[in-house]
Design an enzyme around this catalytic site. Structure first.
Site, PDB file in Angstrom:
ATOM      1  N   ASN A 210       0.857  -1.195   0.000  1.00 58.23           N
ATOM      2  CA  ASN A 210       0.000   0.000   0.000  1.00 58.23           C
ATOM      3  C   ASN A 210       0.886   1.235   0.000  1.00 58.23           C
ATOM      4  O   ASN A 210       2.111   1.136   0.052  1.00 58.23           O
ATOM      5  CB  ASN A 210      -0.975  -0.025   1.181  1.00 58.23           C
ATOM      6  CG  ASN A 210      -0.250  -0.012   2.505  1.00 58.23           C
ATOM      7  OD1 ASN A 210       0.429   0.953   2.838  1.00 58.23           O
ATOM      8  ND2 ASN A 210      -0.368  -1.110   3.262  1.00 58.23           N
ATOM      9  N   ASP A 279      -4.900  -6.043   4.612  1.00 56.20           N
ATOM     10  CA  ASP A 279      -5.987  -6.871   5.156  1.00 56.20           C
ATOM     11  C   ASP A 279      -5.983  -8.278   4.571  1.00 56.20           C
ATOM     12  O   ASP A 279      -6.632  -9.167   5.111  1.00 56.20           O
ATOM     13  CB  ASP A 279      -7.338  -6.199   4.866  1.00 56.20           C
ATOM     14  CG  ASP A 279      -7.538  -4.964   5.729  1.00 56.20           C
ATOM     15  OD1 ASP A 279      -7.041  -4.962   6.870  1.00 56.20           O
ATOM     16  OD2 ASP A 279      -8.166  -3.995   5.252  1.00 56.20           O
ATOM     17  N   ILE A 305      -4.230  -7.064  13.952  1.00 57.04           N
ATOM     18  CA  ILE A 305      -3.284  -6.939  15.087  1.00 57.04           C
ATOM     19  C   ILE A 305      -3.926  -6.182  16.244  1.00 57.04           C
ATOM     20  O   ILE A 305      -3.936  -6.638  17.387  1.00 57.04           O
ATOM     21  CB  ILE A 305      -1.992  -6.226  14.625  1.00 57.04           C
ATOM     22  CG1 ILE A 305      -1.365  -6.993  13.451  1.00 57.04           C
ATOM     23  CG2 ILE A 305      -1.011  -6.084  15.775  1.00 57.04           C
ATOM     24  CD1 ILE A 305      -0.235  -6.264  12.738  1.00 57.04           C
ATOM     25  N   LYS A 337     -12.575  -2.324  18.044  1.00 54.71           N
ATOM     26  CA  LYS A 337     -11.212  -2.685  18.443  1.00 54.71           C
ATOM     27  C   LYS A 337     -10.898  -2.234  19.868  1.00 54.71           C
ATOM     28  O   LYS A 337      -9.751  -2.325  20.315  1.00 54.71           O
ATOM     29  CB  LYS A 337     -10.188  -2.113  17.437  1.00 54.71           C
ATOM     30  CG  LYS A 337     -10.473  -2.574  15.986  1.00 54.71           C
ATOM     31  CD  LYS A 337      -9.344  -2.329  15.012  1.00 54.71           C
ATOM     32  CE  LYS A 337      -9.806  -2.603  13.590  1.00 54.71           C
ATOM     33  NZ  LYS A 337      -8.736  -2.848  12.643  1.00 54.71           N
TER      34      LYS A 337
HETATM   35  N1  CTP Z   1      -5.082  -2.820  11.714  1.00 52.14           N
HETATM   36  C1  CTP Z   1      -4.453  -3.898  12.296  1.00 52.14           C
HETATM   37  N2  CTP Z   1      -4.425  -5.102  11.645  1.00 52.14           N
HETATM   38  C2  CTP Z   1      -5.005  -5.251  10.448  1.00 52.14           C
HETATM   39  C3  CTP Z   1      -5.654  -4.143   9.839  1.00 52.14           C
HETATM   40  C4  CTP Z   1      -5.656  -2.936  10.501  1.00 52.14           C
HETATM   41  O1  CTP Z   1      -3.929  -3.778  13.395  1.00 52.14           O
HETATM   42  N3  CTP Z   1      -4.948  -6.415   9.827  1.00 52.14           N
HETATM   43  C5  CTP Z   1      -5.089  -1.545  12.429  1.00 52.14           C
HETATM   44  C6  CTP Z   1      -4.448  -0.403  11.662  1.00 52.14           C
HETATM   45  O2  CTP Z   1      -3.095  -0.268  11.995  1.00 52.14           O
HETATM   46  C7  CTP Z   1      -5.264   0.803  12.105  1.00 52.14           C
HETATM   47  C8  CTP Z   1      -6.625   0.229  12.433  1.00 52.14           C
HETATM   48  O3  CTP Z   1      -6.432  -1.169  12.610  1.00 52.14           O
HETATM   49  O4  CTP Z   1      -4.755   1.371  13.278  1.00 52.14           O
HETATM   50  C9  CTP Z   1      -7.649   0.476  11.367  1.00 52.14           C
HETATM   51  O5  CTP Z   1      -7.125   0.113  10.111  1.00 52.14           O
HETATM   52  P1  CTP Z   1      -7.957   0.340   8.776  1.00 52.14           P
HETATM   53  O6  CTP Z   1      -7.166  -0.215   7.639  1.00 52.14           O
HETATM   54  O7  CTP Z   1      -8.447   1.740   8.690  1.00 52.14           O
HETATM   55  O8  CTP Z   1      -9.240  -0.507   9.031  1.00 52.14           O
HETATM   56  P2  CTP Z   1      -9.544  -2.028   8.919  1.00 52.14           P
HETATM   57  O9  CTP Z   1      -9.829  -2.542  10.286  1.00 52.14           O
HETATM   58  O10 CTP Z   1      -8.476  -2.735   8.146  1.00 52.14           O
HETATM   59  O11 CTP Z   1     -10.930  -2.005   8.116  1.00 52.14           O
HETATM   60  P3  CTP Z   1     -11.190  -1.581   6.570  1.00 52.14           P
HETATM   61  O12 CTP Z   1      -9.887  -1.811   5.824  1.00 52.14           O
HETATM   62  O13 CTP Z   1     -12.272  -2.494   6.168  1.00 52.14           O
HETATM   63  O14 CTP Z   1     -11.611  -0.157   6.585  1.00 52.14           O
END
Ligand code: CTP
Length: 386
Positions: A210, A279, A305, A337
């Site tokens: 990304n 993700d 995480i 979360k």
């Molecule tokens: N995060 C994480 N582990 C993942 C995905 C996200 O710990 N596999 C954490 C990111 O570091 C961030 C928060 O969760 O602090 C939100 O991440 P974001 O990408 O905005 O949301 P997602 O939970 O991945 O949901 P979506 O992509 O569907 O918006």
């Protein structure tokens, strides 16, 4: 720690002048821009070339030095750009000049013309130090805004063991740091920060990635460290200078980041997940995929995480990257979360030094911050958390 700070080090004619060389070396290690200004007597004890080599800057020994052909008034230009002037060692003579506004050499002239923070480390024979005239001058310089450090007891040049030794360079450096850096309001806190974007291998050659640069996470790490916290920075694929004095753990994938976060979680008071974690990862990774007219990759979820962390008494901060309904989506993530704070932002912020974000707390209060440097946003995030 002292990056961006300009320090004038005045060296006068005292045997402790050799210790000033250590002072320069330590200040340079900490990133300060150090300019040495010597009296003639100081220059007899330790050669200006030593200081020039250690500081990487010309050494000022008189106001009309060839070194400053382009700057006709170095005592003004230098003393005005300084954040701090430290005279170490300072003789009774120099203390007397500073106390009485005399300016008959480069150092005493700069001491008069600077508005920087002022520190002075006296060093002299014990009887000179006890002399009433010296004591009166020391009282005067303190009233004029100089802070004194030392002298301390120990072996003196005359062979006696008494008061008069210059404070050790490490002690002087520690005081300079305290004077130049902001209040250490996060001292004693242990903060775990993630930054960058994870990469998930498609095959041994390619990966899913990304656009995260890591700038936001690094800015938070810098700011937390500057304010006294112990910082562990888990960085995924970041190409930025490593912030000074932080523990850096490099990772590549979400799985590696999970392991690094878990490994440093128990000692942390707060976890700030600024990283953009992929993700999805490719199911059944294999050897290099050959060119075909069409390819379907089967993806599976990576571990979340932040969601997996057992909160306990720790503060948890997430970032929500949203293209639509920023605040509403961020609030949902904060609850899902179990976070204390979430920073809602959009993809426009990727790779830039500035960002526009909203901070949302556990009570659901949302604060829109104006477009600002990431360092400034980092500071606001830490303010909101502690
Ligand atoms: N995060 C994480 N582990 C993942 C995905 C996200 O710990 N596999 C954490 C990111 O570091 C961030 C928060 O969760 O602090 C939100 O991440 P974001 O990408 O905005 O949301 P997602 O939970 O991945 O949901 P979506 O992509 O569907 O918006």
């Amino acid at each position: 720690m002292l990056k961006g700070k300009t320090i004038i080090l005045g060296v006068t004619g005292c045997i402790a002048a050799y210790k000033a060389a250590m002072l320069v070396s330590r200040l340079k290690d900490l990133g300060a821009d150090v300019w040495v200004v010597m009296t003639k007597e100081g220059a007899q004890l330790v050669g200006p070339l030593t200081f020039r080599t250690l500081s990487g800057n010309p050494v000022v020994t008189d106001l009309y030095s060839q070194e400053f052909q382009n700057s006709p008034v170095p005592h003004i230009s230098l003393s005005q750009k300084a954040d701090l002037i430290v005279i170490a060692p300072a003789t009774a003579n120099m203390i007397g000049k500073v106390a009485n506004g005399l300016a008959d050499d480069a150092l005493s002239t700069m001491a008069l013309s600077t508005t920087a923070k002022k520190l002075i480390a006296p060093a002299m024979n014990c009887e000179m130090w006890r002399n009433q005239a010296v004591a009166a001058n020391v009282e005067k310089i303190v009233k004029l805004g100089w802070e004194t450090i030392g002298p301390v007891e120990g072996k003196l040049a005359c062979g006696e063991s008494d008061i008069g030794r210059m404070s050790e360079p490490e002690v002087i450096v520690a005081r300079i740091i305290e004077l130049l850096l902001p209040p250490q309001d996060l001292k004693g806190k242990n903060i775990l920060i993630t930054a960058g974007g994870t990469r998930e291998a498609i095959d041994p050659v390619r990966y899913i990635a990304n656009r995260s640069s890591g700038k936001m996470g690094y800015a938070i790490a810098n700011e937390a460290r500057r304010r006294g916290a112990a910082v562990t920075l888990v960085a995924a694929n970041v190409d930025l200078p490593v912030p000074a004095d932080v523990r850096l753990v490099k990772v590549e994938s979400a799985q590696e980041m999970l392991a690094a976060v878990n490994g440093h979680y128990s000692g942390a008071d707060a976890v700030i997940m600024a990283a953009a974690v992929a993700d999805f990862k490719v199911k059944n990774q294999r050897s290099k995929i050959k060119k075909t007219s069409e390819l379907t990759l089967e993806l599976e979820e990576t571990p979340d995480i932040l969601k997996s962390l057992k909160k306990g008494g720790k503060k948890l901060v997430g970032f929500a990257l949203e293209t639509d309904d920023q605040v509403a989506n961020a609030k949902r993530k904060l609850e899902e979360k179990n976070l204390d704070l979430i920073v809602a932002n959009g993809p426009d912020n990727f790779g830039r030094d500035q960002a526009r974000v909203s901070l949302i707390d556990r009570q659901g209060r949302s604060t829109d911050l104006p477009l600002a440097e990431k360092a400034e946003i980092a500071s606001r995030i830490l303010d909101a958390l502690f």
